[in-house]
Design an enzyme around this catalytic site. Structure first.
Site, PDB file in Angstrom:
ATOM      1  CG  ASP A  23     -10.870  -1.453   1.574  1.00  0.00           C
ATOM      2  OD1 ASP A  23     -11.331  -2.782   3.094  1.00  0.00           O
ATOM      3  OD2 ASP A  23     -11.434  -1.581   0.511  1.00  0.00           O
ATOM      4  CG  ASP A  25     -15.273  -6.550  -0.986  1.00  0.00           C
ATOM      5  OD1 ASP A  25     -15.167  -7.579  -1.222  1.00  0.00           O
ATOM      6  OD2 ASP A  25     -15.154  -6.657   0.775  1.00  0.00           O
ATOM      7  CG  ASP A 193     -12.585   1.279  -1.852  1.00  0.00           C
ATOM      8  OD1 ASP A 193     -12.769   0.353  -0.289  1.00  0.00           O
ATOM      9  OD2 ASP A 193     -13.332   1.536  -1.948  1.00  0.00           O
TER      10      ASP A 193
END
Length: 257
Positions: A23, A25, A193
């Site tokens: 990922d 961000d 996250d």
């Protein structure tokens, strides 16, 4: 290996034994650029967190919640980029991991629920243009609204990567690698996250979920095998040991630490 495979699966072109999907961000960066825009330029933190909770607990698709977030941001796109460059920082361990991965033939593939122009602009600012050109980035895009320029008030909108409820179903990028014959298949990692990572959570050999974030909650709720990380130095240490044959992916999947 067939000659078409490196074209269909770009991360295979150097015949790696390991591939690192990640990922962007809140994973490669400390802050989430989309959350930052929503909280500071859009409808605010409370509504964003409410939307994330709806996605996490299955009450709403990520696609719809995310579109609402970004539609609340009316700031011209070029101004958004300038603001993000000033406020988004790189994970403190990512640069060292990126350099190590480059030297050890571990391709990094960025799978993001965000938007390619934002990701490229931030990585160019934080890592440099040359580094960005070595990374495969698969994400959503941006387009002007009817009759407007993206660089005017209320002029831009997200264009989703696919028709899934995620907007970008990250599993679709990972699965062709996972389904390779055993003798051709690299070991696959993923780091994430939050709620945009739910589609990728079950697809790789080892999942790194950021401590204290929504992805950990999801993994525990759905009994997905994972290990936590605080920053990329944790990931770097674990991946380096696996690549060196000192640790197996099963041994590394320790869950919440």
């Amino acid at each position: 290996m067939g000659s078409a495979l490196p074209i269909a699966l770009p991360a295979l072109k150097t015949n790696p034994k390991f591939i690192f999907f990640t990922d962007f961000d809140g994973t490669i960066t400390v802050q989430d650029s989309n959350d930052y825009m929503t909280d500071n330029l859009g409808f605010g933190t409370a509504l964003r967190k409410e939307g994330n909770a709806d996605v996490l607990y299955g009450r709403r698709d990520f696609r719809d919640s995310f579109r609402d977030m970004l539609d609340s941001v009316k700031t011209p796109f070029n101004e958004c980029i300038d603001i993000l460059r000033q406020n988004i920082t790189l994970d403190p361990g990512f640069k060292a991991f990126f350099e190590w991965a480059s030297e050890n033939n571990v391709p990094i593939v960025v799978l993001s629920g965000g938007m390619t122009p934002v990701i490229r602009a931030l990585l160019a600012h934080l890592l440099g243009e040359e580094a960005v050109d070595t990374l495969q980035i698969v994400s959503n895009d941006v387009a002007p609204r009817d009759g407007k320029s993206i660089n005017e008030e209320g002029g831009w909108q997200i264009v989703f990567h696919d028709d899934s409820g995620f907007g970008h179903d990250k599993s679709l990028e990972i699965r062709p690698y996972a389904r390779l014959p055993a003798e051709e298949r690299p070991v696959l990692f993923y780091a994430g996250d939050g709620v945009s990572d739910l589609s990728a959570a079950k697809e790789t050999d080892l999942l790194f979920a950021k401590s204290g974030r929504d992805l950990v909650t999801y993994c525990e709720k759905e009994e997905v095998v994972f290990t936590t990380f605080n920053d990329f130095s944790d990931i770097h240490n674990t991946v380096k040991e696996i690549v060196a044959g000192k640790l197996t992916v099963k041994e590394a999947a320790t869950g919440r630490k």
